[in-house]
Design a protein around this motif. Structure first.
Motif, PDB file in Angstrom:
ATOM      1  N   GLN A 146     -13.647  -7.451  -4.528  1.00  0.00           N
ATOM      2  CA  GLN A 146     -12.576  -7.921  -3.861  1.00  0.00           C
ATOM      3  C   GLN A 146     -12.644  -7.172  -2.250  1.00  0.00           C
ATOM      4  O   GLN A 146     -12.406  -7.823  -1.446  1.00  0.00           O
ATOM      5  CB  GLN A 146     -11.214  -7.527  -4.337  1.00  0.00           C
ATOM      6  N   ASP A 147     -13.165  -5.993  -2.471  1.00  0.00           N
ATOM      7  CA  ASP A 147     -13.423  -5.111  -0.863  1.00  0.00           C
ATOM      8  C   ASP A 147     -14.133  -6.044  -0.167  1.00  0.00           C
ATOM      9  O   ASP A 147     -13.714  -6.068   1.221  1.00  0.00           O
ATOM     10  CB  ASP A 147     -13.884  -3.930  -1.156  1.00  0.00           C
ATOM     11  N   LYS A 148     -14.899  -6.896  -0.255  1.00  0.00           N
ATOM     12  CA  LYS A 148     -15.610  -7.886   0.612  1.00  0.00           C
ATOM     13  C   LYS A 148     -14.710  -9.068   1.163  1.00  0.00           C
ATOM     14  O   LYS A 148     -15.140  -9.610   2.016  1.00  0.00           O
ATOM     15  CB  LYS A 148     -16.741  -8.531  -0.185  1.00  0.00           C
ATOM     16  N   GLU A 149     -13.541  -9.053   0.522  1.00  0.00           N
ATOM     17  CA  GLU A 149     -12.612 -10.181   1.136  1.00  0.00           C
ATOM     18  C   GLU A 149     -11.393  -9.600   1.501  1.00  0.00           C
ATOM     19  O   GLU A 149     -10.321 -10.240   1.954  1.00  0.00           O
ATOM     20  CB  GLU A 149     -12.282 -11.099  -0.030  1.00  0.00           C
ATOM     21  N   LEU A 150     -11.544  -8.195   1.917  1.00  0.00           N
ATOM     22  CA  LEU A 150     -10.310  -7.810   2.838  1.00  0.00           C
ATOM     23  C   LEU A 150     -10.562  -7.273   3.858  1.00  0.00           C
ATOM     24  O   LEU A 150     -11.502  -6.783   4.411  1.00  0.00           O
ATOM     25  CB  LEU A 150      -9.963  -6.237   1.588  1.00  0.00           C
ATOM     26  N   VAL A 151      -9.455  -7.312   4.747  1.00  0.00           N
ATOM     27  CA  VAL A 151      -9.334  -6.803   6.116  1.00  0.00           C
ATOM     28  C   VAL A 151      -8.666  -5.548   6.206  1.00  0.00           C
ATOM     29  O   VAL A 151      -8.717  -4.973   7.082  1.00  0.00           O
ATOM     30  CB  VAL A 151      -9.008  -7.817   7.170  1.00  0.00           C
ATOM     31  N   ILE A 152      -8.016  -5.208   5.368  1.00  0.00           N
ATOM     32  CA  ILE A 152      -7.257  -3.994   5.122  1.00  0.00           C
ATOM     33  C   ILE A 152      -7.409  -3.355   3.727  1.00  0.00           C
ATOM     34  O   ILE A 152      -7.159  -3.878   2.710  1.00  0.00           O
ATOM     35  CB  ILE A 152      -5.879  -4.141   5.326  1.00  0.00           C
ATOM     36  N   THR A 153      -8.461  -2.284   3.875  1.00  0.00           N
ATOM     37  CA  THR A 153      -8.861  -1.871   2.492  1.00  0.00           C
ATOM     38  C   THR A 153      -8.229  -0.675   1.840  1.00  0.00           C
ATOM     39  O   THR A 153      -8.613   0.040   1.119  1.00  0.00           O
ATOM     40  CB  THR A 153     -10.388  -1.509   2.686  1.00  0.00           C
ATOM     41  N   ASN A 154      -7.046  -0.346   2.412  1.00  0.00           N
ATOM     42  CA  ASN A 154      -6.282   0.627   1.948  1.00  0.00           C
ATOM     43  C   ASN A 154      -4.888   0.168   1.389  1.00  0.00           C
ATOM     44  O   ASN A 154      -4.196  -0.643   2.290  1.00  0.00           O
ATOM     45  CB  ASN A 154      -5.987   1.762   3.183  1.00  0.00           C
ATOM     46  N   ILE A 155      -4.482   0.404   0.217  1.00  0.00           N
ATOM     47  CA  ILE A 155      -3.233  -0.144  -0.171  1.00  0.00           C
ATOM     48  C   ILE A 155      -2.116   0.570   0.448  1.00  0.00           C
ATOM     49  O   ILE A 155      -1.037  -0.464   0.607  1.00  0.00           O
ATOM     50  CB  ILE A 155      -3.290   0.135  -1.836  1.00  0.00           C
ATOM     51  N   TYR A 156      -1.969   1.545   1.142  1.00  0.00           N
ATOM     52  CA  TYR A 156      -0.859   1.817   1.775  1.00  0.00           C
ATOM     53  C   TYR A 156      -0.940   1.201   3.035  1.00  0.00           C
ATOM     54  O   TYR A 156       0.316   0.910   3.528  1.00  0.00           O
ATOM     55  CB  TYR A 156      -0.812   3.545   1.992  1.00  0.00           C
ATOM     56  N   GLU A 157      -1.962   0.907   3.731  1.00  0.00           N
ATOM     57  CA  GLU A 157      -1.774   0.240   4.993  1.00  0.00           C
ATOM     58  C   GLU A 157      -1.429  -1.343   4.720  1.00  0.00           C
ATOM     59  O   GLU A 157      -0.901  -1.871   5.554  1.00  0.00           O
ATOM     60  CB  GLU A 157      -3.327   0.238   5.548  1.00  0.00           C
ATOM     61  N   GLN A 158      -1.877  -1.930   3.582  1.00  0.00           N
ATOM     62  CA  GLN A 158      -1.458  -3.181   3.334  1.00  0.00           C
ATOM     63  C   GLN A 158       0.160  -3.390   3.261  1.00  0.00           C
ATOM     64  O   GLN A 158       0.756  -4.136   3.958  1.00  0.00           O
ATOM     65  CB  GLN A 158      -1.818  -3.769   1.836  1.00  0.00           C
ATOM     66  N   TYR A 159       0.726  -2.211   2.371  1.00  0.00           N
ATOM     67  CA  TYR A 159       2.340  -2.259   2.482  1.00  0.00           C
ATOM     68  C   TYR A 159       2.909  -2.133   3.530  1.00  0.00           C
ATOM     69  O   TYR A 159       3.916  -2.424   4.293  1.00  0.00           O
ATOM     70  CB  TYR A 159       2.803  -1.477   1.454  1.00  0.00           C
ATOM     71  N   ASP A 160       2.250  -1.116   4.551  1.00  0.00           N
ATOM     72  CA  ASP A 160       2.544  -0.695   5.874  1.00  0.00           C
ATOM     73  C   ASP A 160       2.657  -2.128   6.875  1.00  0.00           C
ATOM     74  O   ASP A 160       3.625  -2.279   7.549  1.00  0.00           O
ATOM     75  CB  ASP A 160       1.862   0.281   6.410  1.00  0.00           C
ATOM     76  N   MET A 161       1.675  -2.674   6.751  1.00  0.00           N
ATOM     77  CA  MET A 161       1.802  -3.989   7.633  1.00  0.00           C
ATOM     78  C   MET A 161       2.583  -5.071   7.092  1.00  0.00           C
ATOM     79  O   MET A 161       3.417  -5.506   8.087  1.00  0.00           O
ATOM     80  CB  MET A 161       0.212  -4.579   7.558  1.00  0.00           C
ATOM     81  N   LEU A 162       2.912  -5.054   5.893  1.00  0.00           N
ATOM     82  CA  LEU A 162       3.926  -6.290   5.385  1.00  0.00           C
ATOM     83  C   LEU A 162       5.233  -5.850   5.934  1.00  0.00           C
ATOM     84  O   LEU A 162       6.222  -6.427   6.357  1.00  0.00           O
ATOM     85  CB  LEU A 162       3.824  -6.356   3.902  1.00  0.00           C
ATOM     86  N   GLY A 163       5.740  -4.202   5.591  1.00  0.00           N
ATOM     87  CA  GLY A 163       6.669  -3.762   6.156  1.00  0.00           C
ATOM     88  C   GLY A 163       7.146  -3.989   7.429  1.00  0.00           C
ATOM     89  O   GLY A 163       8.221  -4.384   7.831  1.00  0.00           O
ATOM     90  N   LYS A 164       6.100  -3.833   8.426  1.00  0.00           N
ATOM     91  CA  LYS A 164       6.224  -4.001   9.864  1.00  0.00           C
ATOM     92  C   LYS A 164       6.588  -5.717  10.130  1.00  0.00           C
ATOM     93  O   LYS A 164       7.204  -6.015  11.035  1.00  0.00           O
ATOM     94  CB  LYS A 164       4.905  -3.606  10.679  1.00  0.00           C
ATOM     95  N   MET A 165       5.709  -6.561   9.277  1.00  0.00           N
ATOM     96  CA  MET A 165       6.152  -8.061   9.486  1.00  0.00           C
ATOM     97  C   MET A 165       7.253  -8.198   9.200  1.00  0.00           C
ATOM     98  O   MET A 165       8.265  -9.085   9.955  1.00  0.00           O
ATOM     99  CB  MET A 165       4.968  -8.668   8.485  1.00  0.00           C
ATOM    100  N   LEU A 166       7.896  -7.636   7.892  1.00  0.00           N
ATOM    101  CA  LEU A 166       9.378  -7.888   7.801  1.00  0.00           C
ATOM    102  C   LEU A 166      10.279  -7.352   8.476  1.00  0.00           C
ATOM    103  O   LEU A 166      11.544  -8.100   8.671  1.00  0.00           O
ATOM    104  CB  LEU A 166       9.560  -7.623   6.293  1.00  0.00           C
TER     105      LEU A 166
END
Length: 355
Positions: A148-168
């Motif tokens: 899956q890591d080959k298909e990710l642009v954000i490879t840190n789980i905390y950063e994924q949720y951080d990005m979603l939080g900023k979007m919302l």
């Protein structure tokens, strides 16, 4: 199995231990209750045979029929399920309000549709929407499937949720955002799934409400049963004619069984508990699902079923499985009329689709 019951009308209720097709094309099910088990034969020539074909392991059914001479087989005349009563009437809100239903955002994936999401966010900022419901797979997660890591642009789980939080956080503060997890989120895989842990919520605005999967949500008296939909994988594989393209047709099958995941021990992991939290009770006005990445709408006995698509373009796995997703779809629901409106944000300004 006493001989005095043979050739007489006979009724039984039990859990399906096993179900199979016979050499002649009939359907045979083994039912079990606390007293024992019995085989039930559903004749292929009966007009309701389609219902027998859709019997799945572990669901609870009732059968009316007659016993064989040996007393070890029931010839079924009728099949009964817990089902939604014919008399069921959906509640509608007495005051104005609208909810938008989406799922499967998959923030962090290289196939996340950022431009389409931004068009959606701009539309929300100009709308009169009161609620936004997200039915799972908020982010793409880490280590969900091989490589899956080959298909990710954000490879840190905390950063994924951080990005979603900023979007919302960019959405209007008056919109209440209800977020439930899915199989890609940072919670246990077994259902029911707990809400997203607090340590991942740091960047989310106060307008966000984190709930479990499944979760029963009351919006102005209208009840939404949010369920990510992992059990689609099992039910589609077990029911003749079922497909991912028409996954919304599985929601009525869940309602007939009054259970979100009736099959145990297959692809849907289910946590053992004293209380079965996947039972559909009380009856909701809306069942809101995701998981399959293909939007669809169904109605069954005044219960509205909505599968809300995805914000991710076709993945490598979907291409391999020849699954065509319907991305960048949002479904708006008027709480006074329970009439859905479908909006497509894939290309340019959204316009409602004709249902």
């Amino acid at each position: 199995r006493n001989s005095r019951y043979r050739q007489e009308e006979f009724s039984v209720c039990g859990m399906v231990v096993d179900v199979r097709s016979t050499g002649n094309g009939h359907r045979m099910a083994e039912l079990e209750d606390p007293t024992g088990s019995v085989n039930v034969l559903f004749n292929k020539d009966r007009p309701d045979f389609a219902e027998a074909e859709r019997i799945v392991p572990d669901e609870v059914i009732g059968v009316r029929g007659s016993l064989s001479n040996e007393g070890n087989l029931i010839f079924a005349d009728q099949i009964f399920r817990p089902d939604i009563p014919f008399s069921h009437v959906s509640y509608t809100s007495e005051r104005k309000g609208a909810a938008v239903l989406i799922s499967d955002i998959h923030v962090g994936s290289d196939t996340f549709l950022e431009d389409a999401w931004n068009r959606f966010a701009d539309w929300l900022c100009e709308s009169e929407v009161s609620y936004l419901l997200v039915a799972g797979d908020l982010v793409d997660g880490i280590g969900i499937y091989p490589d899956q890591d080959k298909e990710l642009v954000i490879t840190n789980i905390y950063e994924q949720y951080d990005m979603l939080g900023k979007m919302l956080a960019k959405l209007p503060s008056h919109i209440r955002i209800i977020l439930s997890p899915g199989n890609h989120d940072v919670v246990r895989g077994a259902e029911p799934q707990p809400a997203i842990p607090e340590k991942f919520r740091g960047s989310f605005p106060d307008s966000c409400i984190f709930v479990e999967n499944p979760a029963l949500i009351n919006l102005q008296g209208v009840r939404f049963l949010m369920y990510h939909g992992r059990s689609f994988d099992d039910l589609i594989s077990l029911m003749p004619g079922a497909s991912y393209e028409k996954a919304c047709d599985i929601i009525p099958e869940m309602l007939k069984r009054r259970h979100l995941a009736p099959c145990y021990g297959r692809r849907t992991p289910i946590a053992a508990d004293i209380i079965d939290r996947l039972i559909i009770d009380p009856i909701p006005e809306v069942v809101h699902t995701g998981h399959v990445h293909i939007y669809g709408i169904s109605r069954y006995r005044n219960v509205l079923g909505i599968n809300s698509g995805t914000w991710q373009s076709q993945t490598a796995f979907q291409k391999q499985m020849n699954i065509q997703p319907t991305p960048a779809i949002a479904i708006a629901l008027d709480l006074k009329s329970l009439q859905p409106m479908v909006y497509d944000f894939m290309n340019g300004s959204p316009a409602p689709l004709v249902l």
